[in-house]
Design a protein around this motif. Structure first.
Motif, mmCIF file in Angstrom:
data_model
loop_
_atom_site.group_PDB
_atom_site.id
_atom_site.type_symbol
_atom_site.label_atom_id
_atom_site.label_comp_id
_atom_site.label_asym_id
_atom_site.label_seq_id
_atom_site.Cartn_x
_atom_site.Cartn_y
_atom_site.Cartn_z
ATOM 1 N N ARG A 124 34.004 42.820 55.063
ATOM 2 C CA ARG A 124 35.443 42.972 56.521
ATOM 3 C C ARG A 124 36.372 44.670 56.004
ATOM 4 N N THR A 125 36.979 44.452 55.282
ATOM 5 C CA THR A 125 38.236 45.534 54.878
ATOM 6 C C THR A 125 37.358 47.151 54.337
ATOM 7 N N ALA A 126 36.477 47.181 54.808
ATOM 8 C CA ALA A 126 35.466 48.772 55.202
ATOM 9 C C ALA A 126 35.952 49.911 56.293
ATOM 10 N N ARG A 127 35.846 48.771 57.087
ATOM 11 C CA ARG A 127 36.509 49.381 58.565
ATOM 12 C C ARG A 127 38.291 49.673 58.194
ATOM 13 N N LEU A 128 38.637 49.377 57.600
ATOM 14 C CA LEU A 128 39.985 49.256 57.501
ATOM 15 C C LEU A 128 40.595 50.512 56.539
ATOM 16 N N GLU A 129 39.914 50.168 54.934
ATOM 17 C CA GLU A 129 40.522 50.644 54.198
ATOM 18 C C GLU A 129 39.446 50.763 53.157
ATOM 19 N N PRO A 130 38.947 51.688 52.856
ATOM 20 C CA PRO A 130 37.339 51.224 51.570
ATOM 21 C C PRO A 130 37.939 50.688 50.175
ATOM 22 N N PHE A 131 36.583 50.085 49.729
ATOM 23 C CA PHE A 131 37.258 49.795 48.745
ATOM 24 C C PHE A 131 36.181 50.542 47.836
ATOM 25 N N GLU A 132 36.237 50.783 46.562
ATOM 26 C CA GLU A 132 34.952 51.015 45.281
ATOM 27 C C GLU A 132 34.117 50.183 45.159
ATOM 28 N N ASP A 133 34.461 49.113 45.042
ATOM 29 C CA ASP A 133 33.791 47.953 45.436
ATOM 30 C C ASP A 133 34.488 46.555 44.589
ATOM 31 N N HIS A 134 33.795 45.984 44.455
ATOM 32 C CA HIS A 134 34.079 44.229 44.455
ATOM 33 C C HIS A 134 35.150 43.976 43.360
ATOM 34 N N ALA A 135 35.309 44.831 42.199
ATOM 35 C CA ALA A 135 36.697 44.248 41.109
ATOM 36 C C ALA A 135 38.251 45.811 41.749
ATOM 37 N N ASP A 136 37.546 46.470 42.235
ATOM 38 C CA ASP A 136 38.497 47.353 43.442
ATOM 39 C C ASP A 136 39.429 46.049 44.079
ATOM 40 N N LEU A 137 38.390 45.742 45.368
ATOM 41 C CA LEU A 137 39.232 44.771 46.067
ATOM 42 C C LEU A 137 39.939 43.505 45.009
ATOM 43 N N GLU A 138 39.122 42.948 43.400
ATOM 44 C CA GLU A 138 39.688 42.119 43.412
ATOM 45 C C GLU A 138 40.955 42.064 42.642
ATOM 46 N N ARG A 139 41.827 43.768 42.415
ATOM 47 C CA ARG A 139 42.717 44.113 41.825
ATOM 48 C C ARG A 139 44.078 44.111 42.643
ATOM 49 N N VAL A 140 43.277 44.529 44.036
ATOM 50 C CA VAL A 140 44.715 44.541 45.080
ATOM 51 C C VAL A 140 44.987 43.207 45.805
ATOM 52 N N LEU A 141 43.932 41.938 45.549
ATOM 53 C CA LEU A 141 44.390 40.516 45.243
ATOM 54 C C LEU A 141 45.025 40.275 44.848
ATOM 55 N N GLU A 142 44.576 40.197 43.239
ATOM 56 C CA GLU A 142 45.574 40.372 42.519
ATOM 57 C C GLU A 142 47.268 40.355 42.334
ATOM 58 N N ALA A 143 47.343 41.717 42.420
ATOM 59 C CA ALA A 143 48.386 42.542 42.792
ATOM 60 C C ALA A 143 49.523 40.977 44.202
ATOM 61 N N LEU A 144 48.314 41.420 45.141
ATOM 62 C CA LEU A 144 48.880 40.481 46.277
ATOM 63 C C LEU A 144 49.575 38.816 45.233
ATOM 64 N N MET A 145 48.884 38.822 44.858
ATOM 65 C CA MET A 145 49.476 37.558 44.648
ATOM 66 C C MET A 145 50.302 37.767 43.119
ATOM 67 N N ALA A 146 50.337 38.148 42.346
ATOM 68 C CA ALA A 146 51.509 38.846 41.807
ATOM 69 C C ALA A 146 52.962 39.073 42.122
ATOM 70 N N ARG A 147 52.990 39.363 43.261
ATOM 71 C CA ARG A 147 54.189 39.704 43.658
ATOM 72 C C ARG A 147 55.145 39.167 43.579
ATOM 73 N N THR A 148 56.594 39.647 43.533
ATOM 74 C CA THR A 148 57.905 38.372 43.046
ATOM 75 C C THR A 148 58.738 38.793 44.463
ATOM 76 N N PRO A 149 59.344 37.922 45.033
ATOM 77 C CA PRO A 149 59.615 36.266 44.387
ATOM 78 C C PRO A 149 58.314 35.895 44.953
ATOM 79 N N GLU A 150 57.954 36.147 46.262
ATOM 80 C CA GLU A 150 57.541 35.897 46.808
ATOM 81 C C GLU A 150 55.453 35.958 46.616
ATOM 82 N N PRO A 151 54.137 34.981 46.290
ATOM 83 C CA PRO A 151 52.743 35.978 46.193
ATOM 84 C C PRO A 151 52.795 36.203 47.935
#
Length: 230
Positions: A124-151
């Motif tokens: 579903r993100t392909a038409r907004l911003e393409p990702f190389e593969d699932h691992a690439d997208l999951e890295r972005v998810l991890e970054a959003l979960m690790a944000r400070t001070p609030e995920p």
């Protein structure tokens, strides 16, 4: 920085505020010629029947009220182009929350469609911003979960009968649990042919909705232009 979980000063976003933000994020990429959006175009975008879960039927007053609340939190900007009487709206998530285009794409789809698996997000993100593969997208998810001070994103517990984990945004506070009776129910697996047909239909419906939003925006701009000579 805006707290994702909410504070006394800035409570969690309402479902309408979430829909307005998600719609602006999407249309910035999919209909750049008509962005920022007029009120009519923004209402049409919020009320699309495709790429929206749940489908809503919002009126101008509801969308305007949400836009005012978002503007107070520096998440939305209201502008009036030179020579035009039409007020237009654009999101400020990127600058206010210091998010990249990739993070905005993932967050935008979560705002519009609720909790999703990495596979769903990748498609579903392909038409907004393409990702190389699932691992690439999951890295972005991890970054959003690790944000400070609030995920901004949380990983949800695995539902019975499902293999993939789901992720949800935290702009409205902690995600609500599934309604009773839905978590254990696994929908029947579609056939390959049915899945392909469904994908084509969904693509066509999405295209139609985007064209409708563009027409609504153009009609609003034309009405404003005519009003200048009346």
């Amino acid at each position: 920085m805006i707290s994702s979980a909410g504070t006394d000063e800035h409570p969690p976003l309402t479902v309408i505020e979430v829909r307005v933000l998600g719609s602006l994020l999407e249309k910035e990429v999919t209909t750049p010629d008509n962005y920022p959006l007029s009120l009519n175009a923004l209402v049409a975008a919020c009320n699309q029947t495709t790429s929206r879960e749940p489908v809503m039927r919002l009126g101008e007053d509801e969308v305007t009220h949400a836009a005012v609340a978002l503007r107070r939190r520096a998440l939305l900007r209201q502008i009036q182009p030179v020579g035009s009487r039409v007020t237009k709206y654009e999101h400020r998530l990127g600058e206010t929350m210091e998010l990249s285009r990739r993070e905005l794409a993932v967050l935008g789809v979560l705002l519009l469609r609720g909790p999703q698996t990495p596979g769903e997000l990748y498609t579903r993100t392909a038409r907004l911003e393409p990702f190389e593969d699932h691992a690439d997208l999951e890295r972005v998810l991890e970054a959003l979960m690790a944000r400070t001070p609030e995920p901004l994103v949380a990983r949800l517990p695995r539902r019975p009968g499902q293999k993939e984990l789901r992720y949800a945004h935290l702009m409205s506070g902690e995600p609500q649990a599934d309604a009773p009776g839905t978590a254990d129910e696994e929908p029947p697996a579609p056939t390959r042919r049915a899945g392909a047909d469904g994908d084509r239909v969904a693509t066509l419906e999405r295209t139609v909705e985007e064209l409708r939003a563009e027409v609504a925006a153009l009609r609003a701009d034309l009405d404003a232009f005519r009003a200048q000579f009346q």
